[in-house]
Write an enzyme that holds these catalytic residues in place. Structure first.
Site, PDB file in Angstrom:
ATOM      1  N   GLU A   1       0.842  -1.202   0.000  1.00  0.00           N
ATOM      2  CA  GLU A   1       0.000   0.000   0.000  1.00  0.00           C
ATOM      3  C   GLU A   1       0.876   1.251   0.000  1.00  0.00           C
ATOM      4  O   GLU A   1       0.784   2.099   0.901  1.00  0.00           O
ATOM      5  CB  GLU A   1      -0.990  -0.029   1.168  1.00  0.00           C
TER       6      GLU A   1
ATOM      7  N   GLU B   1      -4.650  -8.533  -0.823  1.00  0.00           N
ATOM      8  CA  GLU B   1      -5.506  -8.294   0.351  1.00  0.00           C
ATOM      9  C   GLU B   1      -6.929  -8.094  -0.148  1.00  0.00           C
ATOM     10  O   GLU B   1      -7.176  -7.249  -1.017  1.00  0.00           O
ATOM     11  CB  GLU B   1      -5.065  -7.052   1.145  1.00  0.00           C
TER      12      GLU B   1
HETATM   13  O1  AHR Z   1      -5.289  -6.155   6.752  1.00  0.00           O
HETATM   14  C1  AHR Z   1      -5.156  -5.059   7.610  1.00  0.00           C
HETATM   15  C2  AHR Z   1      -4.481  -3.859   6.941  1.00  0.00           C
HETATM   16  O2  AHR Z   1      -5.287  -3.425   5.888  1.00  0.00           O
HETATM   17  C3  AHR Z   1      -3.158  -4.129   6.288  1.00  0.00           C
HETATM   18  O3  AHR Z   1      -2.089  -4.020   7.159  1.00  0.00           O
HETATM   19  C4  AHR Z   1      -3.064  -3.038   5.266  1.00  0.00           C
HETATM   20  O4  AHR Z   1      -2.243  -3.379   4.186  1.00  0.00           O
HETATM   21  C5  AHR Z   1      -4.500  -2.807   4.896  1.00  0.00           C
HETATM   22  O5  AHR Z   1      -4.814  -1.476   4.801  1.00  0.00           O
END
Ligand code: AHR
Length: 535
Positions: free
Chosen positions: A213, A333
């Site tokens: 991110e 994710e």
């Molecule tokens: O999954 C939790 C958080 O969500 C992670 O650390 C981040 O990459 C995302 O924003």
């Protein structure tokens, strides 16, 4: 919420039992009226001769971050713990993850990755530094580091995916982590250090993420600056005979501008090696993990289904710069993200209860990845245990598999199989989201062939209250034998707890069905897998 009147009248009465048990026995459309209705409205054609690509087990990947209770309590209990463990790793978790097949596990973050210095997590555990834990002012003990993570992967039969620190680290630190993991025995001082720390042979780690991110917690870069950093971090990486699969931090959701600006800079000069582009997409929440209306049920599934748009759009954007598609998508994710309040342990940040609704979110996301197996190389649900869309919850010696786990176990038949196209004819269901009326598909799914005679069809049925009578047509084949496995429950917010671990588990039945056309019933709010033995 409104539905097509035909389907409101569907054979609900014949399916009086809508709990987790008893459904499978009723899952065959029994009379000609039902057949006619089904033929008029709902049909799924499996195009056995229209391949998509191989469904890589990596699409069923997991994510484990140093956050809340994921690592400490979830995975790592320590060798001295009373909780059953293998060298400090929770034994029950290992036994369950093994059931998922050869999946990939991403570690150590997430946001944590961009403040993690890998040297903190090697060497004798008693001597490892204790650090500020990043998410809260909690001490990160570094008891779980590179060796422990690899051990966990090996025990589970999973593949490691490391996320390197771009936010607060350096290219040299990254290069040395690769060297420490992959350099042949005795070839460098770092390889020697690895041996001293208990691992003579190289770990052979192939998957490496370069930051996380980077538009947010990974450094708050603009895409042009992140691209410059990406170049610096990936230059002069040692290969040591391992084909490195390098993954660049992709967009926040379907932000095409981020993707376009990164790749505009990428093609402008010498191209840095990239195999995977990693957007993150959380479908968030509607209502609450356990409390939601029927409209919110549909809205959540509708939001989850935006994954399809993301994949198609991001793929098209990549094509502007990489028309031969050397770069694939890695959705590392994804999942639901509900408000706090259902944690089993308050220390477990972001922990939430996953219900039948989340199981459908999982299933329709996995079906989406399968349908785009030619574009998506990997996907990692956030996160494995004690977190957002988790497969497991663990607290001390208590452990339970959530409905999400059962979806992953059901979908395992797709692993390594050849994805084939399906065509769905089904009316949509309308629902209200805020003041707006919206529509959602009633049935979605994916299909694959795992051998000349074995086909798998998975179908998600979104309707909250009514069953669906469906004709399944096999184009290019005929069924000899069919089994139907169903995950559903009469309560939309059904979930498993330590006290009731089997409240929501799949049931299986053999259908009396042969030939190129099968008739079946999908219970309301259900995930279905059809194991089709072709004649
Ligand atoms: O999954 C939790 C958080 O969500 C992670 O650390 C981040 O990459 C995302 O924003």
């Amino acid at each position: 919420m409104r539905t097509d009147p035909i389907h409101r009248r569907a054979a609900l009465n014949r399916l009086a039992v809508t709990g987790a048990t008893g459904l499978a026995a009723a899952a065959i459309a029994p009379n000609s009226t039902a057949r006619n209705r089904a033929a008029a409205g709902l049909a799924v054609t499996v195009l056995l001769d229209e391949p998509i690509g191989t469904i890589r087990p990596a699409l069923y990947g997991q994510f484990a971050e140093h956050i809340g209770g994921v690592i400490y309590d979830g995975i790592w209990v320590g060798p001295e713990s009373k909780v059953a463990n293998i060298d400090g790793i929770r034994r029950t978790l290992v036994e369950h993850v093994r059931q998922l097949g050869t999946v990939v596990v991403r570690w150590p973050g997430g946001c944590f990755a961009d403040k993690y210095h890998w040297r903190d997590g090697i060497g004798p555990r008693s001597k490892r530094p204790r650090r500020f834990g990043r998410w809260r002012e909690e001490t990160e003990t570094n008891q779980f580091g590179t060796h422990e993570f690899i051990r966990f992967c090996r025990l589970c039969g999973a593949l490691p995916y490391f996320a390197a620190n771009v936010g607060t680290g350096s290219p040299e630190e990254f290069q040395q982590w690769v060297e420490y993991c992959n350099a042949p025995v005795g070839s460098t001082s770092l390889a020697d250090e690895r041996t001293v720390n208990g691992q003579r042979e190289p770990f052979g780690v192939g998957y490496w993420g370069v930051g996380n991110e980077s538009w947010g917690c990974g450094g708050k870069f603009i895409p042009e600056d992140y691209c410059r950093e990406y170049r610096r971090f990936t230059d002069w990486l040692p290969q040591y005979g391992v084909s490195l699969y390098l993954i660049a931090a992709g967009s926040n959701g379907n932000d095409r501008d981020w993707t376009r600006r990164f790749f505009a800079r990428w093609v402008d000069g010498q191209r840095a090696p990239i195999k995977g582009w990693a957007p993150h997409y959380y479908c968030g929440t509607t209502g609450h993990a356990l409390k939601f209306t029927q409209d919110q049920w549909y809205e959540q599934l509708h939001k989850a289904n935006q994954m399809e748009t993301l994949i198609v759009d991001q793929w098209a954007t990549l094509a502007e710069f990489d028309p031969r598609h050397s770069v694939k998508l890695v959705i590392d994710e994804w999942g639901s993200w509900h408000p706090e309040g259902t944690e089993i342990n308050k220390r477990h940040l972001f922990e939430q209860m996953s219900t039948l609704r989340d199981a459908l979110v999982a299933a329709l996301s996995l079906d989406t990845f399968n349908r785009h197996a030619d574009k998506v190389d990997m996907a990692n649900v956030a996160q494995l245990v004690n977190n957002l869309h988790s497969l497991f919850l663990a607290d001390g010696d208590r452990f339970v598999a959530t409905p999400n786990f059962h979806v992953y176990a059901m979908y395992r038949r797709h692993h390594g199989a050849r994805g084939v196209k399906i065509a769905v004819e089904a009316p949509e269901t309308s629902f209200r989201a805020g003041n707006r009326e919206q529509r959602i598909f009633r049935v979605a799914g994916s299909a694959s062939l795992s051998g000349p005679r074995d086909a798998t069809l998975t179908l998600v049925h979104t309707h909250a209250t009514e069953p669906a009578e469906v004709v399944i047509r096999l184009r290019g084949g005929a069924a000899d034998r069919v089994g139907q496995t169903i995950l559903t429950h009469k309560q939309l917010n059904a979930h498993n707890t330590f006290e009731q671990p089997d409240n929501l588990v799949p049931t299986t039945a053999v259908l009396v069905a042969r030939g190129p056309e099968l008739k079946c019933v999908l219970p309301p709010a259900s995930v279905n897998r059809f194991d089709i033995r072709l004649g």
